[in-house]
Enzyme design. Sequence first.
Site: not given
Ligand code: HEM
Length: 399
Positions: A211, A308
């Site tokens: 993450d 996601h």
């Molecule tokens: C990407 C998990 C909530 C925004 C990711 C990734 C994971 C992840 C595993 C892929 C690796 C990375 O790029 O970091 C989670 C989990 C969440 C959560 C487990 C809740 C428990 C959120 C929320 C937002 C968000 C609430 C924004 C409102 C993003 C963004 C990316 C991302 C912007 C990068 C996308 C990219 O440019 O590739 N998240 N996330 N996430 N997440 Fe989340």
Amino acid sequence: AGAAGAGGLVVGAAGGAVGASMASDDGGSGARLTSLGTTAVPFHGTRQPGITTPAQARTVLVAYDLEPGTDRAGTAALMRRWSDTAARLGRGERPDADGQVALDAGPSSLTATFGFGGSLFDKLGLADRRPGALKALPSFPDEELDATRSDGDMLVQVCGDDALVCFHAVRTLQRLARGVARVRWQMTGFTRSPGATLRPMTHRNLMGQVDGTGNPQTGDADFDAKIFIGDEGAAGGAAWARGGSYVVVRRIRMLLDAWDDLDVPAQEHVIGRRKDTGAPVTGGDERTEPDYGRRGPDGRLVIAENAHIRVSAPEFNRDATMLRRGYSYHDGFRPDGTPDAGLLFIAWQADPRQGFVPVQQKLARGDALSAFVRHETSGLFVAPPGCPEGRYVGQELLE
Ligand code: HEM
């Protein structure tokens, strides 16, 4: 969420003495066990620490409400005490007689980062200096918010690599607030400790995913414009906020029992990345760009429509960018036996109306991950810019 940024600084003089006394317990070899304790992050500067600082192992988030009757001068005096003390704690000094808790430890990368909630401006009669983006966040579908653990007049984010050092800092700052501000809520988070892996790696969350991969990097050309408040955000009476940043704090519980019922390919389908390496499911390694157009033999998109990363990525959200610097939490088990655990989502940005809000609106409607998480608390705070030595955080607003 592995944040990008300049590394902590290993101090010589102040931290060196601490390191030497730590080494005397190592059986007499004189070798230092680790540099973890002696690493210090400077408090003073154009930015507050704890934003681009690489995530330390621990965080304690504490929100405060002003005591009835606290005025602007009282708040200013508190911010001066807090800033001076945070700077000293960050150097590994123990500013009061109660320093015993952390007495043997070095600064351990301690940082304290201060933010103001919208309610503070109303209470202090500063509505005309309130920046335009510091509005109550809209409500989103399916959130189950606990108002008592949301919002607040002020936020203090303490981070550090040692739990005792963090406790000591939290307690010291809280004692300094007595009579002026009262703790509204507190949350404690953790991530991997430095040295737990053979080489520095992106952190994992409690679902087991890598993450933080997609985070903007401090070297990106538009990093500052995306994460820190610029001229536009500091318009009107908000000139004091230039160089600051907005932080959205959401406590997001993970429905881990339901998540664990999925097999690994199904979990990877939800995110769009592999669980072991964090690479996109379209191939390569963690740093390979996802191939969002690729279709499998069945004609379907390999990174699903509701994966996601597809729903949240800046390229599909008018370049909406945040620096996610979250921590895991685990506060035991709920009455139904499920873990009270998840992500303290902490995201920094220049304007939440162009960052968190539109992305969360989209995620709440169409993200495959939504079935496995519940947003339980919410807060939006503006963190003033950093201060040079001799001044305090928020001085341009409060003096
Ligand atoms: C990407 C998990 C909530 C925004 C990711 C990734 C994971 C992840 C595993 C892929 C690796 C990375 O790029 O970091 C989670 C989990 C969440 C959560 C487990 C809740 C428990 C959120 C929320 C937002 C968000 C609430 C924004 C409102 C993003 C963004 C990316 C991302 C912007 C990068 C996308 C990219 O440019 O590739 N998240 N996330 N996430 N997440 Fe989340």
